[in-house]
Design an enzyme around this catalytic site. Structure first.
Site, PDB file in Angstrom:
ATOM      1  N   CYS A 131       0.826  -1.209   0.000  1.00  0.00           N
ATOM      2  CA  CYS A 131       0.000   0.000   0.000  1.00  0.00           C
ATOM      3  C   CYS A 131       0.860   1.260   0.000  1.00  0.00           C
ATOM      4  O   CYS A 131       0.367   2.343  -0.260  1.00  0.00           O
ATOM      5  CB  CYS A 131      -0.997  -0.005   1.154  1.00  0.00           C
ATOM      6  N   HIS A 177      18.950   1.065  -3.147  1.00  0.00           N
ATOM      7  CA  HIS A 177      17.529   1.291  -2.901  1.00  0.00           C
ATOM      8  C   HIS A 177      16.859  -0.001  -2.408  1.00  0.00           C
ATOM      9  O   HIS A 177      16.129   0.011  -1.424  1.00  0.00           O
ATOM     10  CB  HIS A 177      16.851   1.794  -4.174  1.00  0.00           C
TER      11      HIS A 177
END
Lengths: 438, 273
Positions: A51, A100
């Site tokens: 989400c 990342h």
């Protein structure tokens, strides 16, 4: 040369409306992975959709093209013009992509730094891609490294130790007062959403019994049913206070529901047994003076939020330690995957063979000092011919494979078999250990 | 020979104290384990020192201030080791070991020679009296530490600043339980110590009780702990009040043990320390 890339968006770059529209349901993932796999420049891919973020991890030979293709894919798949969300998209190539992914797995990129659920979500995304074979040998290594990094960060820093939400701070405090919550009772005053949420936290922390009281008794009853607890009428609140260890008050009552004199009496009946009062309502439900009574620990919503804020600061301090762990692991990983290039591998392989040849030749010549110059020359030529012939077939095969999807696999195999670099073998060993644990 | 081992034990307690203090700061598991290992080693060597002194002197080594302090420290470490098994409170060592170390340093500074025993001390009952009394005292040292920790932790929770201290201390209820349980062990032992003391007094001086300062003060100590136990059992005293009371009780113990001997003249005064 192959590159690892990341393209996607997260809670920092995109509002929820965009994230929602670009996210993938679990049922859609399969199709999406396979479609990305068909993009001409993509060799491997994994899709992570939670989400808070939608990201595609991929391996390619042409990073720029691949990123463009991925963006177009997102636009086509979700039927949204690229222009609507392109500003929210970030892309990383090579080292920065690896960093990342390590940061995401270690929960440094999360909305609440240090929350551990992201690691499970990545593992899940990885498993789906593995089953469909859209992730290959590079992403496989990368993800296992990322799991390893996340584990190191969790073990070597205190990043996920402290509670950072109001409910978890409340549970933490209860444990500071009572220790184990297993034999403790909680009384919910007010059966609203807030108390429900907090109650769930206490249930997962192990509280034994939940008692609920509410102005409208029916609401108390239905919540009690849900939690397998007990509902008591609002008039009996003192009885509830007498038996509870933890009281959570969240009503919209404009006056105090629990007052000083009342609690003095209750404490006498309790034989001064400690009680933890949590007042998460606004305006407050519990008279602040109650907190001065011995063996009563009263916290209101502001107190809990202050502690949560302090803990978030602690986590951010720990995050700096985590960044240096990531830096360390990044260097190791990049060293490995940059070694997966054909020319340097061939050079290294030749060098190794030639060194062996020279050493053995020297040894032999020193044992036979009376060989003529001509004989020496022909020995030299013969040994050279041997290694050239031995290397001929494998090297032609390798060069042929250079454009192949699995070229790196061969290069890696050669590097491992002939021990062409030490970092390589180290990583494999650690990886085996991790594999064994998963 | 016993002095030699005594010194090694003191040194090990010093190391253990350092390890336990490092644990409080660093909160690293292995540091606390290290502390436990060193303290166990120190306890073993200390035990050896006491046995040797017993063999060399021919009497239970609890007759002068050096011996008593060393014995008290030994008991405290013993209590710590038992508590470590029973409770999983890792910071306990950080509180108890320094106390034992201080006692050892005092003992270190005092005359350590074995001298011929005064006639009153050559009694069957004397060693029992001392062992019971000190075991009780050592357990009350634990009660005292739990009281201190309770007050610290309670202050953190009441002031709503959950800082470094709160993270390092166990939950309030665990501390209160420790406070109560140690009280129920310490109290009967102290009682036995006083009774055997009275019997010894009867043999030594021909009377059970003579209101000598030491006797008076041990009675005061006993009454304090009796009051605490009584209040806990009947009125439901707990937490803060109990913690404060156990600290006062420990002060009384210290005064009975050291204050009386060093300040007030009486039969228990160590004449030649």
């Amino acid at each position: 040369m192959i590159e690892i890339i990341v393209t996607g968006l997260n809670h920092k770059t995109a509002p929820i409306e965009i994230r929602e529209r670009l996210s993938f349901q679990e049922s859609e993932l399969e199709e999406a992975l396979l479609r990305v796999n068909l993009l001409p420049s993509i060799k491997e891919n994994i899709i992570l959709s939670t989400c808070n973020r939608v990201e595609i991890y991929a391996v390619t030979r042409n990073p720029e093209t691949a990123i463009r293709e991925l963006k177009e894919f997102l636009s086509q798949y979700h039927n949204i013009p690229l222009i609507d969300f392109e500003r929210s998209i970030y892309s990383f190539i090579s080292d920065e992509a690896v960093r990342h992914i390590f940061r995401v797995a270690s929960s440094l990129d999360s909305m609440v730094v240090g929350e551990p659920q992201i690691l499970g979500q990545i593992k899940n995304a990885y498993n789906i891609a593995m089953e469909l074979k859209t992730s290959g040998f590079i992403l496989h290594r990368l993800l296992h490294r990322a799991f390893h990094v996340a584990k190191r960060v969790r073990n070597e820093t205190k990043i996920s130790l402290s509670a950072v939400s109001v409910s978890s701070v409340a549970v933490d405090l209860a444990q500071k007062i009572f220790g184990n919550l297993e034999k403790k009772n909680i009384l919910l005053v007010g059966a609203g959403e807030m108390s429900e949420l907090a109650a769930r936290h206490f249930i997962s922390a192990g509280v034994e019994k939940i008692v609920i009281t509410n102005r409208t008794f029916e609401r108390a009853l239905s919540l009690a049913k849900e939690f397998k607890g007990e509902a008591i009428p609002f008039e009996d609140i003192n009885k509830g206070l007498k038996n509870a260890d933890i009281v959570l008050s969240a009503t919209d009552s404009p006056q105090y529901i629990i007052q000083y004199e009342q609690m003095i009496k209750v404490m006498k009946e309790r034989k001064q047994k400690p009680i933890f009062l949590i007042d998460i309502s606004d305006p407050r439900n519990i008279e602040p003076r109650v907190g001065n009574i011995e063996n009563i620990y009263l916290y209101n919503i502001d107190d809990l939020q202050n502690i949560a804020k302090e803990n978030i600061k602690d986590r951010e301090k720990e995050a700096q330690k985590a960044e240096s762990i990531i830096q360390e692991e990044l260097i190791k990983f990049v060293k490995w995957y940059q070694s997966l290039q054909l020319t340097p591998t061939i050079v290294a392989l030749r060098k190794k063979f030639d060194e062996i040849r020279k050493k053995e030749l020297e040894k032999m010549l020193s044992m036979h000092p009376n060989l003529s110059e001509k004989e020496r020359k022909s020995l030299e030529a013969m040994t050279l011919a041997i290694i050239n012939k031995i290397l001929h077939d494998p090297l032609t095969q390798l060069k042929k494979r250079d454009e192949d999807i699995v070229a790196e696999l061969y290069i890696d195999a050669i590097r491992t078999l002939f021990q062409l670099s030490s970092t390589n073998t180290n990583i494999s060993k650690e990886e085996e250990e991790i594999n064994a644990r998963i | 020979m016993n002095i030699y081992f005594f010194k090694i034990a003191s040194f090990l307690y010093l190391l253990a104290t350092l390890a336990y203090l490092a644990y409080i700061i660093l909160l690293r598991e292995f540091v606390s384990k290290l502390g436990r290992i060193i303290v166990s080693l120190g306890f073993g060597i200390h035990t050896l020192a006491l046995i040797l002194r017993y063999l060399e002197g021919g009497y239970t080594p609890v007759t002068n201030l050096h011996e008593s302090l060393s014995f008290f420290a030994w008991m405290i470490i013993g209590v710590l080791m038992i508590a470590n098994i029973r409770y999983r409170i890792k910071v306990l060592g950080s509180f108890l070991t320094p106390i034992a170390l201080i006692l050892m340093l005092f003992a270190f500074a005092l005359p350590k020679e074995i001298v011929p025993l005064a006639p009153v001390l050559r009694s069957f009952w004397h060693p029992f009296h001392v062992i019971f009394a000190f075991l009780g005292n050592a357990i009350f040292t634990l009660t005292f530490c739990s009281g201190i920790m309770y007050l610290l932790q309670e202050h953190q929770l009441k002031s709503k600043r959950i800082g470094a201290i709160a993270k390092r201390l166990p939950p309030l209820q665990v501390l209160d339980d420790l406070n109560y349980q140690s009280l129920t062990f310490g109290f009967p032992l102290l009682t036995l110590g006083i009774i055997t003391g009275a019997i010894w007094a009867e043999y030594a001086w021909g009377r059970y009780w003579g209101w000598d300062p030491k006797e008076t003060w041990s009675l005061i100590t006993w009454l304090l702990y009796a009051a605490l136990l009584h209040q806990r059992l009947t009125v439901g005293w707990r937490g803060r009040k109990a913690a404060i009371m156990s600290i006062i009780g420990f002060m009384a113990i210290l005064f009975t043990f050291l204050g009386v001997n060093l300040i007030l003249p009486g039969l228990h005064t160590y004449a030649n320390w």
